[in-house]
Each structure stands twice: as C-alpha cells, then as structure tokens.
Design a protein around this motif. Sequence first.
Motif, PDB file in Angstrom:
ATOM      1  N   ARG A  33       0.848  -1.185   0.000  1.00 18.80           N
ATOM      2  CA  ARG A  33       0.000   0.000   0.000  1.00 18.80           C
ATOM      3  C   ARG A  33       0.882   1.232   0.000  1.00 18.80           C
ATOM      4  O   ARG A  33       1.981   1.244   0.549  1.00 18.80           O
ATOM      5  CB  ARG A  33      -0.881   0.032   1.247  1.00 18.80           C
ATOM      6  CG  ARG A  33      -2.004  -1.006   1.256  1.00 18.80           C
ATOM      7  CD  ARG A  33      -3.059  -0.678   2.311  1.00 18.80           C
ATOM      8  NE  ARG A  33      -2.461  -0.131   3.504  1.00 18.80           N
ATOM      9  CZ  ARG A  33      -1.830  -0.854   4.434  1.00 18.80           C
ATOM     10  NH1 ARG A  33      -1.733  -2.172   4.289  1.00 18.80           N
ATOM     11  NH2 ARG A  33      -1.319  -0.271   5.490  1.00 18.80           N
ATOM     12  N   GLU A  35       0.806   5.810  -0.112  1.00 17.60           N
ATOM     13  CA  GLU A  35       0.033   7.026   0.075  1.00 17.60           C
ATOM     14  C   GLU A  35       0.715   8.110  -0.755  1.00 17.60           C
ATOM     15  O   GLU A  35       1.785   8.590  -0.390  1.00 17.60           O
ATOM     16  CB  GLU A  35       0.063   7.391   1.563  1.00 17.60           C
ATOM     17  CG  GLU A  35      -1.093   8.205   2.037  1.00 17.60           C
ATOM     18  CD  GLU A  35      -0.903   8.581   3.492  1.00 17.60           C
ATOM     19  OE1 GLU A  35      -0.853   9.784   3.782  1.00 17.60           O
ATOM     20  OE2 GLU A  35      -0.781   7.665   4.332  1.00 17.60           O
ATOM     21  N   ARG A  37       1.408  11.719  -2.783  1.00 16.37           N
ATOM     22  CA  ARG A  37       1.134  13.161  -2.720  1.00 16.37           C
ATOM     23  C   ARG A  37       1.313  13.674  -4.122  1.00 16.37           C
ATOM     24  O   ARG A  37       2.407  13.565  -4.684  1.00 16.37           O
ATOM     25  CB  ARG A  37       2.145  13.872  -1.835  1.00 16.37           C
ATOM     26  CG  ARG A  37       2.032  13.487  -0.405  1.00 16.37           C
ATOM     27  CD  ARG A  37       3.012  14.299   0.423  1.00 16.37           C
ATOM     28  NE  ARG A  37       2.658  14.113   1.821  1.00 16.37           N
ATOM     29  CZ  ARG A  37       2.824  15.036   2.767  1.00 16.37           C
ATOM     30  NH1 ARG A  37       3.351  16.203   2.463  1.00 16.37           N
ATOM     31  NH2 ARG A  37       2.482  14.797   4.006  1.00 16.37           N
ATOM     32  N   GLU A  48       4.931  12.272  -5.304  1.00 16.13           N
ATOM     33  CA  GLU A  48       5.743  11.672  -4.257  1.00 16.13           C
ATOM     34  C   GLU A  48       4.935  10.503  -3.724  1.00 16.13           C
ATOM     35  O   GLU A  48       3.712  10.615  -3.594  1.00 16.13           O
ATOM     36  CB  GLU A  48       5.892  12.704  -3.136  1.00 16.13           C
ATOM     37  CG  GLU A  48       7.267  12.896  -2.608  1.00 16.13           C
ATOM     38  CD  GLU A  48       7.214  13.855  -1.423  1.00 16.13           C
ATOM     39  OE1 GLU A  48       7.797  13.527  -0.398  1.00 16.13           O
ATOM     40  OE2 GLU A  48       6.568  14.914  -1.539  1.00 16.13           O
ATOM     41  N   HIS A  50       4.601   7.664  -0.613  1.00 16.42           N
ATOM     42  CA  HIS A  50       5.057   7.083   0.646  1.00 16.42           C
ATOM     43  C   HIS A  50       4.586   5.635   0.633  1.00 16.42           C
ATOM     44  O   HIS A  50       3.389   5.370   0.754  1.00 16.42           O
ATOM     45  CB  HIS A  50       4.464   7.849   1.822  1.00 16.42           C
ATOM     46  CG  HIS A  50       4.947   7.349   3.141  1.00 16.42           C
ATOM     47  ND1 HIS A  50       6.120   7.774   3.707  1.00 16.42           N
ATOM     48  CD2 HIS A  50       4.444   6.438   3.993  1.00 16.42           C
ATOM     49  CE1 HIS A  50       6.304   7.157   4.861  1.00 16.42           C
ATOM     50  NE2 HIS A  50       5.301   6.340   5.059  1.00 16.42           N
ATOM     51  N   VAL A  51       5.509   4.711   0.426  1.00 11.19           N
ATOM     52  CA  VAL A  51       5.136   3.296   0.398  1.00 11.19           C
ATOM     53  C   VAL A  51       5.019   2.820   1.835  1.00 11.19           C
ATOM     54  O   VAL A  51       6.012   2.752   2.560  1.00 11.19           O
ATOM     55  CB  VAL A  51       6.175   2.466  -0.371  1.00 11.19           C
ATOM     56  CG1 VAL A  51       5.821   0.979  -0.279  1.00 11.19           C
ATOM     57  CG2 VAL A  51       6.218   2.909  -1.819  1.00 11.19           C
ATOM     58  N   GLU A  52       3.803   2.524   2.211  1.00  7.71           N
ATOM     59  CA  GLU A  52       3.592   2.120   3.589  1.00  7.71           C
ATOM     60  C   GLU A  52       3.959   0.661   3.781  1.00  7.71           C
ATOM     61  O   GLU A  52       4.499   0.269   4.802  1.00  7.71           O
ATOM     62  CB  GLU A  52       2.127   2.338   3.945  1.00  7.71           C
ATOM     63  CG  GLU A  52       1.892   2.262   5.417  1.00  7.71           C
ATOM     64  CD  GLU A  52       0.421   2.404   5.740  1.00  7.71           C
ATOM     65  OE1 GLU A  52      -0.221   3.313   5.191  1.00  7.71           O
ATOM     66  OE2 GLU A  52      -0.075   1.578   6.522  1.00  7.71           O
ATOM     67  N   GLU A  53       3.629  -0.135   2.775  1.00  2.00           N
ATOM     68  CA  GLU A  53       3.928  -1.556   2.905  1.00  2.00           C
ATOM     69  C   GLU A  53       4.299  -2.124   1.542  1.00  2.00           C
ATOM     70  O   GLU A  53       3.743  -1.737   0.522  1.00  2.00           O
ATOM     71  CB  GLU A  53       2.728  -2.303   3.484  1.00  2.00           C
ATOM     72  CG  GLU A  53       3.092  -3.689   3.989  1.00  2.00           C
ATOM     73  CD  GLU A  53       2.204  -4.132   5.149  1.00  2.00           C
ATOM     74  OE1 GLU A  53       2.718  -4.796   6.060  1.00  2.00           O
ATOM     75  OE2 GLU A  53       1.004  -3.817   5.142  1.00  2.00           O
ATOM     76  N   ARG A  54       5.253  -3.026   1.568  1.00  2.00           N
ATOM     77  CA  ARG A  54       5.707  -3.714   0.361  1.00  2.00           C
ATOM     78  C   ARG A  54       6.151  -5.103   0.806  1.00  2.00           C
ATOM     79  O   ARG A  54       7.176  -5.247   1.474  1.00  2.00           O
ATOM     80  CB  ARG A  54       6.859  -2.949  -0.281  1.00  2.00           C
ATOM     81  CG  ARG A  54       7.403  -3.628  -1.523  1.00  2.00           C
ATOM     82  CD  ARG A  54       8.614  -2.877  -2.070  1.00  2.00           C
ATOM     83  NE  ARG A  54       9.403  -3.771  -2.888  1.00  2.00           N
ATOM     84  CZ  ARG A  54       9.614  -3.630  -4.196  1.00  2.00           C
ATOM     85  NH1 ARG A  54       9.151  -2.579  -4.832  1.00  2.00           N
ATOM     86  NH2 ARG A  54      10.305  -4.523  -4.859  1.00  2.00           N
ATOM     87  N   ASP A 155      11.871  25.517 -14.029  1.00  2.38           N
ATOM     88  CA  ASP A 155      11.543  24.903 -12.737  1.00  2.38           C
ATOM     89  C   ASP A 155      11.149  25.963 -11.711  1.00  2.38           C
ATOM     90  O   ASP A 155      10.254  25.739 -10.892  1.00  2.38           O
ATOM     91  CB  ASP A 155      12.731  24.082 -12.216  1.00  2.38           C
ATOM     92  CG  ASP A 155      12.694  22.651 -12.729  1.00  2.38           C
ATOM     93  OD1 ASP A 155      11.599  22.176 -13.101  1.00  2.38           O
ATOM     94  OD2 ASP A 155      13.755  22.002 -12.753  1.00  2.38           O
TER      95      ASP A 155
ATOM     96  N   ARG B  54       8.959  -4.048   2.677  1.00  2.00           N
ATOM     97  CA  ARG B  54       8.561  -3.249   3.844  1.00  2.00           C
ATOM     98  C   ARG B  54       7.282  -3.870   4.376  1.00  2.00           C
ATOM     99  O   ARG B  54       6.235  -3.800   3.742  1.00  2.00           O
ATOM    100  CB  ARG B  54       8.324  -1.808   3.410  1.00  2.00           C
ATOM    101  CG  ARG B  54       7.862  -0.911   4.541  1.00  2.00           C
ATOM    102  CD  ARG B  54       7.526   0.486   4.042  1.00  2.00           C
ATOM    103  NE  ARG B  54       6.656   1.127   4.999  1.00  2.00           N
ATOM    104  CZ  ARG B  54       6.967   2.220   5.702  1.00  2.00           C
ATOM    105  NH1 ARG B  54       8.101   2.825   5.512  1.00  2.00           N
ATOM    106  NH2 ARG B  54       6.121   2.705   6.570  1.00  2.00           N
ATOM    107  N   ARG B 107       6.832   4.226  13.903  1.00  2.00           N
ATOM    108  CA  ARG B 107       5.916   5.364  13.920  1.00  2.00           C
ATOM    109  C   ARG B 107       5.657   5.803  15.357  1.00  2.00           C
ATOM    110  O   ARG B 107       5.213   5.017  16.187  1.00  2.00           O
ATOM    111  CB  ARG B 107       4.594   4.982  13.263  1.00  2.00           C
ATOM    112  CG  ARG B 107       4.777   4.742  11.790  1.00  2.00           C
ATOM    113  CD  ARG B 107       3.478   4.410  11.125  1.00  2.00           C
ATOM    114  NE  ARG B 107       3.696   4.422   9.683  1.00  2.00           N
ATOM    115  CZ  ARG B 107       2.734   4.295   8.785  1.00  2.00           C
ATOM    116  NH1 ARG B 107       1.480   4.140   9.171  1.00  2.00           N
ATOM    117  NH2 ARG B 107       3.010   4.325   7.506  1.00  2.00           N
ATOM    118  N   ARG B 196       3.578  13.851   8.433  1.00  2.00           N
ATOM    119  CA  ARG B 196       2.222  13.393   8.738  1.00  2.00           C
ATOM    120  C   ARG B 196       1.671  14.082   9.976  1.00  2.00           C
ATOM    121  O   ARG B 196       2.421  14.420  10.880  1.00  2.00           O
ATOM    122  CB  ARG B 196       2.228  11.874   8.975  1.00  2.00           C
ATOM    123  CG  ARG B 196       2.914  11.098   7.897  1.00  2.00           C
ATOM    124  CD  ARG B 196       2.399  11.522   6.531  1.00  2.00           C
ATOM    125  NE  ARG B 196       3.177  10.904   5.489  1.00  2.00           N
ATOM    126  CZ  ARG B 196       2.829   9.767   4.908  1.00  2.00           C
ATOM    127  NH1 ARG B 196       1.728   9.169   5.245  1.00  2.00           N
ATOM    128  NH2 ARG B 196       3.589   9.271   3.951  1.00  2.00           N
TER     129      ARG B 196
END
Lengths: 671, 671
Positions: A33, A35, A37, A48, A50-54, A155, B54, B107, B196
């Motif tokens: 999962r 998240e 941005r 961007e 944020h890989v919460e789980e892999r 930029d 992860r 966290r 966060r």
Amino acid sequence: MHIVDVDDGFDLYLGERLILRHRPDRPCIYVGRGEPRIAMYRGNFEIEDHVEERVGLRHAAIAGRLIAFSTSPEAKPRLVAAIEGDADAGAIVFVEADAAIDRFWLRIEAEPFERVYGGGEQMSYFDLSGRKFPLWTSEPGVGRDKKSEITFQADKMGGAGGDYWHTNYPQPTWLSTRRYALHVETTAYSAFDFRRRTFHEIEAWAVPSRIELFGAPRLETLVSRLFERFGRQPPLPDWVMNGAIIGLKDGANSFARLEKYLEAGCAVSALWCEDWVGIRDTSFGRRLFWDWRANESWYPGLADAIAALKDRGVRFMGYVNPYLAVDGTLFPEAEAAGHLAKNHAGETYRVDFGEFDCGVVDFTSPGACAWFEERVIGQEMLDFGLSGWMADFGEYLPVDVVLSDGSDPMLMHNAWPVLWAEVNARAVENRGMTGEALFFMRAGFTGVQRHCPLLWAGDQSVDFSRHDGLVTVICGALSAGLVGNAYHHSDIGGYTSLFGNVRTAELMIRWAEMAAFTPVMRTHEGNRPRENIQFDESPELLAHFARATRIWKALVPYLRTLVAEAGETGLPCQRPLFLHYEDDARTYDIQDAYLYGRDLLVAPVWRAGERSWTAYLPAGERWVHLWSGETHEGGRDVEVSAPFGEPPVFWREGSAHAELFDGVRREFATH
Amino acid sequence: MHIVDVDDGFDLYLGERLILRHRPDRPCIYVGRGEPRIAMYRGNFEIEDHVEERVGLRHAAIAGRLIAFSTSPEAKPRLVAAIEGDADAGAIVFVEADAAIDRFWLRIEAEPFERVYGGGEQMSYFDLSGRKFPLWTSEPGVGRDKKSEITFQADKMGGAGGDYWHTNYPQPTWLSTRRYALHVETTAYSAFDFRRRTFHEIEAWAVPSRIELFGAPRLETLVSRLFERFGRQPPLPDWVMNGAIIGLKDGANSFARLEKYLEAGCAVSALWCEDWVGIRDTSFGRRLFWDWRANESWYPGLADAIAALKDRGVRFMGYVNPYLAVDGTLFPEAEAAGHLAKNHAGETYRVDFGEFDCGVVDFTSPGACAWFEERVIGQEMLDFGLSGWMADFGEYLPVDVVLSDGSDPMLMHNAWPVLWAEVNARAVENRGMTGEALFFMRAGFTGVQRHCPLLWAGDQSVDFSRHDGLVTVICGALSAGLVGNAYHHSDIGGYTSLFGNVRTAELMIRWAEMAAFTPVMRTHEGNRPRENIQFDESPELLAHFARATRIWKALVPYLRTLVAEAGETGLPCQRPLFLHYEDDARTYDIQDAYLYGRDLLVAPVWRAGERSWTAYLPAGERWVHLWSGETHEGGRDVEVSAPFGEPPVFWREGSAHAELFDGVRREFATH
C-alpha cells in the motif's frame, strides 16, 4: 506460456524466454500500500509516494494454469494469476486480488546485455536500459535537463522544467532485444525500472488486469504484432499528399501570408490557423481563446475564405482541446447541460491553464462525449469546413476531480488522452470523414493508436538542445512507432520560446530539411511568434523551406508505399535502424537517425554550426548518398558534407525506388 | 514507560504521553530490506534507496516488559523489544532482531499542532515539522536552495548544491513540544519524516540498538537532560576571553597583518593561520597543503613567532583534518605503518578532495588513532606551540572503504566525525591540555558533544541568502544547542565564494556585529581571499570590526556566567526564545533570533539594505533596547533602528547584569 514447477517456486516461459523466476527467497511479485502526494501546476505534476507496505508474495501455489500467491504457505492468497496463451503470445491475468492492495511490483527476468525500448513516446532516451521511467501523462517540461539554464528557469516558474522521463504520451509497454514485448494493462500510475542487471521491475499503483506478452523471431514481426494489438490507424488523407501544412496564427492576415508561401513555390496542402477561435494575450505568449468556434472578428468571413482556398486545392485546419474557457460561449452551454467535471463541493471544477481558467469536459459521461462530438467538433468544426485540427492537451486531468461515472481520477488521468482521441475519432466518423479529416495529438496512452491518425511530438524548445530540441523529435518518432503509431511529425522550428531563447534561421533550416523526410510537414509560429523568426520573414529562408516542401512532395510516391505498408504490416514510417538490421549490434545505440521506410536512412544534423556529419550505415548493404550519388559500404561510419538543405540521407542500393531517389538528386542537389 | 495492553495491540506511554499505538491494522513497526545506491563526489552524496520489502509487524505478543513483533500470530517474531525506564525516561531496546532486516521504520504518535526540533545541526529549518530530514553527514551544499542560481551552478559542478536537510552534523534526536525528547541510537543512515499529522516516522537502515525517550515538565529541563546524555564539554579556555580569533592565511605576512588588527584596537585572543601547513592552488581557490606540520618555507621561524606572540597575550592556532595528502610527508609514514584505510583490492584508499588525493586515517584502528594523536596532534601541533585548531572534515568516509576492524563503512560513515573528535580530544588530554587547547569542528553526530569543545557552523556562502547565508548560522546554533552543544560560532563573513558571489562590506559588518553576541568571535578569509574583501583592507571596516570585538569583550563577564551555566545545567549559550518562554506561542516559529543566555535577546539583521529591524519580544517581561536604553513591553513585535554596529539586541529588565549591559550602551552606542 508455460509454467515449470520447481521446488518451492516456478519458472514461467514465453517459448524459450524465461519471463518470471519465482522462489521463496526471491519472489517475483511484491504487493503493498502507498500514500501518494500529487500536486499539479499547469500540467506539471509533482508526485511523491510514501510506500507504507511492500511485501514479497513468497509462496506460490500452482494448480494447472492458476498460480495463487501468498506471503507464506499458511497465509491466504493475496493474488491469483491465470497464465494464458502459448509460446508466441500470452498473458498473466490477475483473476483475484486482495482489495487492500494498491501498490504492485512485478519482476521480469532480465539479461545483462539486454536492451529495452518503448514506454510510449519517449523524448530523451530511446534505449530505456539503465534508467527508471515513471509513466504518467503530463507536460514534457521545458528544457528537460536539470543542468540547463532553461530548465532551471522553467523549474522556478512552477516546476515546469521536466526531466528525461516526462512525456505527453507514456505507455506501459516495452520491447526487449530478447525478442519479446510486454504490456501492462492498467491506466494507474506506473513505472518501469530498468536499472537492474538481473530483473526489470514493473510498478503500478493498482493490480493490473493483466500483463500481456508477445514473442516473435524477429523484432520487425514484434512491432507488427504490437500494431495489431494497439494500432490500425486510417491512412493519411489524400489531400495531405499535396504538400506541407502551413501554420500561421495571425488572424485574417494568415491568408495573405499564405500567398507568400505559395508564390515562393511551396508545395502546400493546408493552411493551419490554430487561432481560428480568436486569441488572448498572456505572459507565456499569445494564447488561443478556448471556445471552439470560428471567431468572426479575428477571422472575418472565414467560411468563405476556407471554401475559396479549398477550390485552389488547399485545405484549412483548426485547433481544439478538451477544455472550455469559463469566459467563452460553450462553457455555459456545457455547464448547464451537466457536461463538465465537478469538484468535491459539487461545483464545476476549474483548471488554471495559465492566466485563465477552464472547465473540463467530462468524457466519462456519454452525454458529454456526444455533445462535444456533435455540437463542437461536428457542427462548429467539420460542418464549418475544417479538414483537420490539432487536438491538443489531454494530460491535465486533475486527480481531485469528481467524474460523473464515479471513476477514480487516479485511474482516469492516464486514460484521458485516449478518451479524448476517441471523441475526436467518433466525431469524424459520425460525419463519415475517417481518413479524410486529419487531427493530430501529442497526448497519448495505451489505445490512442486506434483513434488518433497522427501524432505530433509536442512542444520542443526552439533550439538544438539534447533533451528538448530538434533531436528529441527523432526519439519520439522511434519510440512511439514501436508500439503502433505509424505516423509522427513535429512543429518545424520547435514551439517553446522562453527566457530569451529564440529561433535561429539555422534551426528553421535544419528542422525543415529533416521534416522533408517524415510523413507530414507542418510549420508552427511558436508560442511567441513576434519574437521568433518565421519562414516568410526572409526570402532566403522561405526559398529554403519551399525547396524542402518540394523534396517532400517528390517523395510522395515513396510515402504512399509506406502508408500502404503501415496498413498491411503495421510498420511505422520512421523506424529504428535495428528494426531491419537486428543482427548489426551497432544499430541498437542509435537514436538520432532513422530509417524512413525500408529504403531511406536519415541522419539529421541536430547540432548548430555543423556543415558535415557522420552517420552509421547498417552492415550488409551498400548505401547511396542522396545528394552526391556516391555509394558507401555499410557497417561503418561515413562522414558526408551536409550543407543547408542537404541533410545526410542515404538510400539502400537495390531499392525499388532507386529511380525516384536519384531523381531527387538530379532535381535538388546543389552541386 | 508503561505498556497498556489492549485487544490485539498495545499503547506505550512515557508518563502521560502516548508514544506508540500499535494495532494490527495500524502497526507501529515496519521492517524490510533495501538496496541503496550511493555515489560520493567530494563530500556530496547522491543516495537512492530501492526498498525491496517493507512489512508491517502487525502482531505484538506482550510478556511483561517484552514485546515480540511478528507479521501474524502464527509467524515467528522478527523483532523483540524490551521496554525500560519510568515515567521520566525510558528506552525501547531491541533485544532480538531477524538478521535479514536492514530497513526499519517506527511510527511515533504525533499531535496535529506539535512542533519538533533537533536533528543535529540544521541550517535551514529549526522547526522540523512538515518536512523529511535524512540524517547522513555530508557537505551541506553551496546555496542549498534549488531555486537559487548559485545552487544550480554548484549542482552542475558535481552535485554540490545541496538542499535544506544537508548538514555536516546530523543527529537522530528530536525534541517535541509534547515535552519529550527521542533519540535513536544507531549510526546507520536514518531519516526523520515529520510530514504526517498523526505520526512521525523514523527510518533507519539497520535495527537501532534502542530508542531512548526523555520526558520533562519543561523544555528547559529537557535540554539539560540531553546535555547530560550527550554533552559535557569542557569550559572555553580562559585565553579565549581576551578577544576575537583573527583568521589569516597569508603565510608569514599573516603576522604583519595581525599588527594592523591590534593597532586598530581589536581585542584579540589568537591568530589563526590555517595555512600553517603551506598551501596549494586549485580551481576552487587557494587550498591548504594537507600534511599536518609547520611549513618552514611558507612560515619561516614559526615556532619563535608563536612564542613571541604568546608573550604578548595572543595565542596561535592551526588547522588539521583526518586525511593525508598523498604528496605530503605524513602519508608515506602512515601508509608504511598500516594506518590508512584500504580499498577492496587491498591498496590504500584514495579520496579525491578536489584536484588532489588523500589517504584516510583509519580511526577504527587503535594504532592509527594513537599515531595521529601522538605523532601528528601531539608532536607536530601541540608540542610545536599551537593553542588550538580547526579540526576540519570528518564527513567524507566513503562507503566502499575497507576498515581495519572489519566494520561496515555504511555504519561507520556517520560515526566518523565522532571518532575524529575523540582523536582530537584524546590528543589534547594526553598533553593535559583539556580546557586549554581549543579545537573546533563542523562535522558531528551523536556523541560529538562529549569530545568537541566548540562547533563552528561550516562553510556558509558569503551572502545574505536564506538557505546558505548569515541567517543559517543562527538556525545551526539553536538546533545544535538543543542536543548538548553549548558552544557554537561561525566564520565571520562566510566562507564560500563561487560563481562571482563575493563578500560585501555590509555582510562583513552585519556578521561581525552578530558574532559579538556569541561565545566566540572568529574571522575567516574565505576560500578566495584575494577576490573577497577582508577587514584589514579598509580602515572603516577594520574600525567597525575592532569595535565589535570590544563589545564582545565588554560582555565577557556575562559570557563567563553562561559558561558556568553550561557546565552546571547544560543550557547552550544561544537558545531559542521558547526555551525560557514556552508559554508564549509566538516564540516557537522564531529561528532568526535567539536568547544569548537568559538575559539578552539578539535579533541579527540578516538581510541586505536594512537599517531598521522588527523583533519579537517574549511576553511576560519588559525588554530594554541595548543601544537606546528604551524599554519595551514583551509579547509583541518591536521595530528598532538598526544602523551598522547596532544589531537589534535587548536585555531583560531586572537582569542581574543590567549594569553591565547599560555600560555597553554608555560606551558603544552611537547616539
């Protein structure tokens, strides 16, 4: 496709090719999962994650053609794949997936010296090996090189500089020199990571419906098969064969200026006035008035002028995009009918396009599509007399928009260019004008090939720069051509002039002479016409351009065979050298030269100040230099003189078109 | 620390503060594996991480003070934590960990309006909330702002531009406005992610040995406790109280130039000649010859000159760093003795420092340390007569070096500045000169406080820029001060002059007048002395500087109380306003002003062209403007005149030092 069951794992083959190798300590699939941005500013996305789980799905249970993946033998399956197909083509179809998964990674076996190509239309790197390519339709960036001053300035101006992977037209499809192609069927954000020696990693922000695989003994065959899978464009309209499309956006004065082109002896097929809708001035330059109907005050008597031009064999083309300026006449009409996308407060979503706001026509609504097809393209454009248009944009779908069918904008963002192409194609089809009305697009994604008859390479900077200048157009043509886009062209002279970067006459000359060896020649005045030189501002420049259009026209009989070939075999007009010389290892590196059909090799001069040029000629043939008639043995670099107007072009000795090519020399060579 | 067992999870408290909240659908710990790519070019690191896995450790089994974390109730534990301590201080100690884990994420519960500070010495942002901070010692970057032209140019020059988080001295420790501090005990690459609202995420590329927690009712107490944990510097040497340290690197001519400073009435404690070792010219500027011994040809008769100066009450200081130039005399000596780090081929590792190569003294070898301490610092420096030195560098340990004790350079990289500090401190201690010889460092990491008596803020650009100019020095002092570094100072006038960016007289004046309100004043000629203005090039400038040194000296009685306070309570000399006014919400945002001790508020003018300045005065006190004697009620912004030489400084009405402060006004105020 066949599965070889081994202790605790499996191997998956496409014919002889090992595609997946799965072991508990080296799983081929990871899920998890994330998240994200995501911020958008005028088509430039800052993404961007944020890989919460892999988690590696280390355990694979095989039952016939089904593979159930789980984290351990005890855990329940999180993904189930069905393996379909045979040794030539197949698919890994994900028939079940844990709903909690929104990040997916798949590792495809790789070989150390393998090369990979594709990724849609890539502007910086044709060979994708060694780099990572996010696949998300967006502005391609201005400069596209973090070490260039223009990129730095862009930029600063809202993150508009871009990088090597940014493209209007990404597509999660690659071709490998292992003679297979792989396609990921998803519209989610995805990325191809080719930085490892032993595997390629596919990332997707949703479980793809399937991974398709195609094998062929030769790369040429593979390209044909991808054209069958994705493509099948109609042929170019016959009227385009009359000459170049002259882009002018000078109001009624455009017609007067067209006469100068004709008087100078240009072969002309159409006058293209993107400002047919009127204009507005912004700090970026003169912009169009985004209300898709003829502007009577800016182009008085336009309908009659179009008819008169058509009688002389010259068509008229316009411009449209899928947004409606809030201060136009179509916006309130569309808003009242509920055809515009909403925001979360239930109001009409407004997108900032640079000093003006627009509504987004909601193409997930059949009613909105029908309205745009009939009311806008049908009545205001085709019925009015337009023979074609630039169908601009498609990359800007915001990810916080609310769509009428309830679909997730994160999944629709990449799909949007294809929906946009479909609307254009259906509108043309509804008037029975498929193959007659010609629209061209820069945005794309998987499936755009089926609807869009012609790509254009987007908005290059008006310069010779490595990552945003003339040479990038070749990379775009070659990469898009591999996945079913037979026809490609570009703005002659480039488009984006910012921060004092303006066109030189040399750039105009080099770009025009290259375009003579592409299926469509079209000029553009650029974003700041008054600050940049135009062909009709100098008799010498105009004469040069006119000569280029006549060379292009002289090659039309050859172009017609390429159009026929595209229809039959799906080979694009512009092809990488390796497509026909795959046993010649030298050809795999080349992205600044191309085969124009099977018989012409074009190596455009893409740097300033050059008067001679070195090109590599593939082995196993003899090549005739178009301008001198001199013959060179293939398999080596050849340096030739390359004065203005004589780009390095060679034809294959023994070509059936030898007489035609030699005729070009006799008519156009300067010495 | 107490654990509250709840259904399927637990909460961990430090007193009343919820620190961890663990539930199966919201685990507090994730573990996995990653594959980093690290490239170093002259101290600038490009770090990319491919997170292969992860996994949330969703299941927690609690047995007394032990918590065993696993992916599921059936799986075996991958991490076991012991919870130690009480309501005021505690630790999460990882007593067992699966050896396969090389990525760790924890966290920590957060509150929406919480602020966090720390991270070692941070130069751009004092309040860390809302941003991510990688913690890896490196060059801090030139410009440090991707929108600045200097950063762009520096990035082109080998990726030397840097960004907001780059620092010579990172430290994985933070303080929260929830009145706790947290420290991660690891030297691995780590990062703090404060983006966060509901949690802070700690990332580390190894399982930390422990997470330490400290609670206190007031932030001031918390800072004292961190000083006890990390700090305990010796007091500043008495001789430093004599005045400023004058940095000159002009060979023997430095002595002649020092006389001009003395004649102009400067209070001087030392002459600092970093070029005491001789020089070499490079494209970056004049560099030092990295062979740590007096250079007789560049400084003839140096030992005698030092002795003569000392008789006049002025000390002499030098320069050293932990590398040895391959063309020096110490390199072969160290190499022959096996004191240098190796590469994987077993050869001496050579680091490119910009047009010259160096060996790396291997501080994991006790023999190498002893050699450097005795042979280099002891004999060549202290015995020679040096009273102190800049102990430069420490951030460049390559991650592919082979160290004599077999330790992993990925774990030693961050530890290196501390080993370097220890070598310096032991060398000084071995001569019985602790608190007498003064060395100062820019590099640091957890534990440097215990060994390094004085930080300097590194190499600012010679300008007023937001992310690399004068103002960043304040941020550096405040952040470093929170974690046990009582003494901080900077190069007056900045250091780095590149791409045509040179010092202005105004910058020199503003920097000097700020430095008068810091514990140590020291000048530096910068990297390009000849292209940049120096104090002794203009009588007016020199007079201004001399006056600043006398103001500094007038405050010495107050400074001595701060030194005593640092020794007793661990409070740094320079403190954020909230440290003494934590009930005043306005103070938490301020990073461009500081309390110099409890009684002085200093709000330096850090922009060019300003002749007046607005400062916020904390509530609940009355503040006396140092230069006018006017009294202002706290709790509001006050604008004061700020001519050159009169930086905005206020003293607390009722201060025990009122007479001293008023004496400064009487002696130095210009009207």
